[in-house]
Design a protein around this motif. Structure first.
Motif, PDB file in Angstrom:
ATOM      1  N   LEU A 187     -10.341  -1.767  -3.653  1.00 25.90           N
ATOM      2  CA  LEU A 187      -9.809  -1.659  -2.296  1.00 25.90           C
ATOM      3  C   LEU A 187      -8.940  -0.416  -2.148  1.00 25.90           C
ATOM      4  CD1 LEU A 187      -8.423  -5.320  -1.987  1.00 25.90           C
ATOM      5  CD2 LEU A 187     -10.683  -4.535  -1.241  1.00 25.90           C
TER       6      LEU A 187
ATOM      7  N   VAL B  96      -5.477   0.160  -0.040  1.00 25.73           N
ATOM      8  CA  VAL B  96      -4.480  -0.632   0.675  1.00 25.73           C
ATOM      9  C   VAL B  96      -3.349   0.266   1.148  1.00 25.73           C
ATOM     10  CG1 VAL B  96      -5.020  -2.680  -0.700  1.00 25.73           C
ATOM     11  CG2 VAL B  96      -3.123  -1.193  -1.404  1.00 25.73           C
TER      12      VAL B  96
ATOM     13  N   LYS C 211       1.247  -2.764   6.028  1.00 26.55           N
ATOM     14  CA  LYS C 211       0.623  -3.428   7.187  1.00 26.55           C
ATOM     15  C   LYS C 211       0.853  -2.684   8.498  1.00 26.55           C
ATOM     16  CE  LYS C 211       4.532  -6.480   8.198  1.00 26.55           C
ATOM     17  NZ  LYS C 211       4.990  -7.881   8.387  1.00 26.55           N
TER      18      LYS C 211
ATOM     19  N   LEU D 257       0.467  -1.955  -5.640  1.00 28.70           N
ATOM     20  CA  LEU D 257       0.598  -2.849  -4.484  1.00 28.70           C
ATOM     21  C   LEU D 257       2.038  -2.860  -3.967  1.00 28.70           C
ATOM     22  CD1 LEU D 257      -1.579  -5.951  -5.510  1.00 28.70           C
ATOM     23  CD2 LEU D 257      -2.027  -4.340  -3.648  1.00 28.70           C
TER      24      LEU D 257
ATOM     25  N   ASN E 295      -9.162  -6.959  -4.978  1.00 27.38           N
ATOM     26  CA  ASN E 295      -8.846  -8.219  -4.305  1.00 27.38           C
ATOM     27  C   ASN E 295      -8.217  -9.240  -5.244  1.00 27.38           C
ATOM     28  OD1 ASN E 295     -11.744  -8.222  -5.263  1.00 27.38           O
ATOM     29  ND2 ASN E 295     -11.567 -10.385  -4.756  1.00 27.38           N
TER      30      ASN E 295
ATOM     31  N   ILE F  33      -4.511  -8.625  -5.447  1.00 32.57           N
ATOM     32  CA  ILE F  33      -3.826  -9.100  -4.241  1.00 32.57           C
ATOM     33  C   ILE F  33      -3.657 -10.614  -4.288  1.00 32.57           C
ATOM     34  CG2 ILE F  33      -4.088  -9.412  -1.741  1.00 32.57           C
ATOM     35  CD1 ILE F  33      -5.154  -6.621  -1.548  1.00 32.57           C
TER      36      ILE F  33
ATOM     37  N   ILE G 245       0.898  -6.030   2.895  1.00 28.10           N
ATOM     38  CA  ILE G 245      -0.262  -5.238   2.470  1.00 28.10           C
ATOM     39  C   ILE G 245      -1.380  -5.327   3.505  1.00 28.10           C
ATOM     40  CG2 ILE G 245      -2.103  -5.039   0.740  1.00 28.10           C
ATOM     41  CD1 ILE G 245       0.540  -4.063  -0.303  1.00 28.10           C
ATOM     42  N   LYS G 246      -2.002  -4.186   3.782  1.00 29.61           N
ATOM     43  CA  LYS G 246      -3.168  -4.129   4.666  1.00 29.61           C
ATOM     44  C   LYS G 246      -4.312  -3.465   3.907  1.00 29.61           C
ATOM     45  CE  LYS G 246      -3.061  -1.071   8.026  1.00 29.61           C
ATOM     46  NZ  LYS G 246      -2.778  -0.408   9.338  1.00 29.61           N
ATOM     47  N   VAL G 247      -5.502  -4.081   3.928  1.00 31.57           N
ATOM     48  CA  VAL G 247      -6.694  -3.512   3.297  1.00 31.57           C
ATOM     49  C   VAL G 247      -7.441  -2.667   4.321  1.00 31.57           C
ATOM     50  CG1 VAL G 247      -8.910  -4.028   2.199  1.00 31.57           C
ATOM     51  CG2 VAL G 247      -6.899  -5.445   1.700  1.00 31.57           C
TER      52      VAL G 247
ATOM     53  N   LYS H 289     -13.138  -1.413   1.418  1.00 31.75           N
ATOM     54  CA  LYS H 289     -13.625  -2.288   0.352  1.00 31.75           C
ATOM     55  C   LYS H 289     -14.898  -1.705  -0.241  1.00 31.75           C
ATOM     56  CE  LYS H 289     -15.565  -6.409   1.192  1.00 31.75           C
ATOM     57  NZ  LYS H 289     -15.713  -7.846   1.521  1.00 31.75           N
TER      58      LYS H 289
END
Length: 325
Positions: A117, A119, A122, A183, A198, A201, A215-217, A220
């Motif tokens: 990912l 990230v 947010k 992260l 993932n 997370i 956290i915002k993804v 992917k």
């Protein structure tokens, strides 16, 4: 050979002989890659390792290193006999350290793979890979360990190389760290964007849910094969049999074992082999091909020769992938 070189060689040899003797007399060193702090990893893994010791009759010692290379080198010098690794680090261990894949993890949701990912925080204005590519010269990137599959290899190819971006040169700044640290850095706005996966997370949701909410993804990858378990190929067959029986049966029925596995981030283990590394080898060769193609120091003749060699290796790998299906 000078005295210092002789001494270093003698020390490495003595360490290898001592570790080999330990393995044959019932003492196993279990290497655990540094996806987060050693303290957190020890707390998560210790119950499983204690069960392994009790059920196999082997003394199981956890082996931690500050980076993935430490586990690979530990296995090369026979200081590590068994290890949990990512696919990229397992490939290095197979090629350099006499290792072989014998099992792989099963995710808590039952899937046989996971995702790399990108990230960010947010509230970041970054919402897609395209945003990152466009604004990269002004961004700080949290990148993974050089031997990390989801932290470096996969995003390096799918997110960056395919967009003609060199992550080590084209961002304002690059900071290398393990999954947990990256992260937390993204959640705390210490980096603008970070590579991750993932499973990390999901783990952060257990260990630090407040930070996980920040956290915002934004990207992917394609599916990556689940993490392998590897051991030294020359480990005593009787020891291998005990370890295999324990690990492949662990958590199948017992609720307590299932709870222990869930804390680590797994539902269990299933049998595997070196064949699961074939897609990772393809990625590595694709990256190498791109480097050769863009190497202006090579003559046209040398470049063509190297590309033909890589293409031949890629074609051979494709045959192996097809036959393994």
């Amino acid at each position: 050979m000078d005295r210092r070189a002789f001494t270093l060689t003698a020390v490495a040899l003595s360490l290898g002989l001592a570790a080999s003797a330990s393995a044959q007399t019932g003492e196993i060193s279990f290497g655990i890659i540094s996806t987060e702090s050693s303290q957190n990893l020890k707390q998560a893994w210790q119950p499983l390792l204690e069960d392994m010791s009790r059920r196999t009759g082997l003394k199981i010692n956890a082996f931690f290193a500050p980076d993935y290379a430490g586990i690979i080198e530990g296995m090369r010098f026979n200081k590590v006999h068994l290890a949990w690794m990512g696919n990229k680090s397992a490939m290095e261990a197979v090629d350099r350290s006499g290792a072989e894949v014998f099992a792989q993890t099963v995710s808590v949701d039952g899937s046989m793979g996971y995702y790399s990912l990108l990230v960010t925080h947010k509230d970041s204005p970054l919402n897609s890979l395209e945003d990152v590519i466009r604004q990269r010269q002004g961004l700080t990137l949290g990148f993974g360990d050089p031997n990390s599959t989801s932290g470096t290899l996969v995003p390096g190819y799918y997110a960056f190389q395919q967009h003609k971006v060199d992550p080590l040169k084209d961002f304002k700044r690059v900071v290398r760290a393990n999954h947990e640290t990256n992260l937390l850095a993204a959640a705390s706005r210490q980096v603008d964007v970070a590579t991750n996966n993932n499973e990390a997370i999901e783990r952060l949701n257990l260990t630090n849910p407040a930070k996980a909410k920040d956290i915002k993804v934004i990207w992917k990858s394609p599916l990556i094969p689940s993490d392998p378990l590897v051991w030294r190929a020359d480990l005593d067959p009787a020891v291998k049999a005990r370890l295999r029986e324990f690990l492949l049966g662990y958590g199948k029925q017992d609720a307590r074992e299932q709870a222990i596995l869930k804390v680590i981030g797994f539902a269990g283990f299933k049998a595997s082999s070196n064949a699961q590394l074939l897609p990772i080898r393809q990625l590595e060769l694709a990256r190498e091909r791109n480097r050769v193609e863009n190497d202006s120091s090579l003559s046209a003749e040398d470049k063509q020769k190297k590309l033909q060699e890589i293409d031949a290796r890629l074609a051979e790998l494709q045959k192996l992938v097809a036959s393994a299906r």
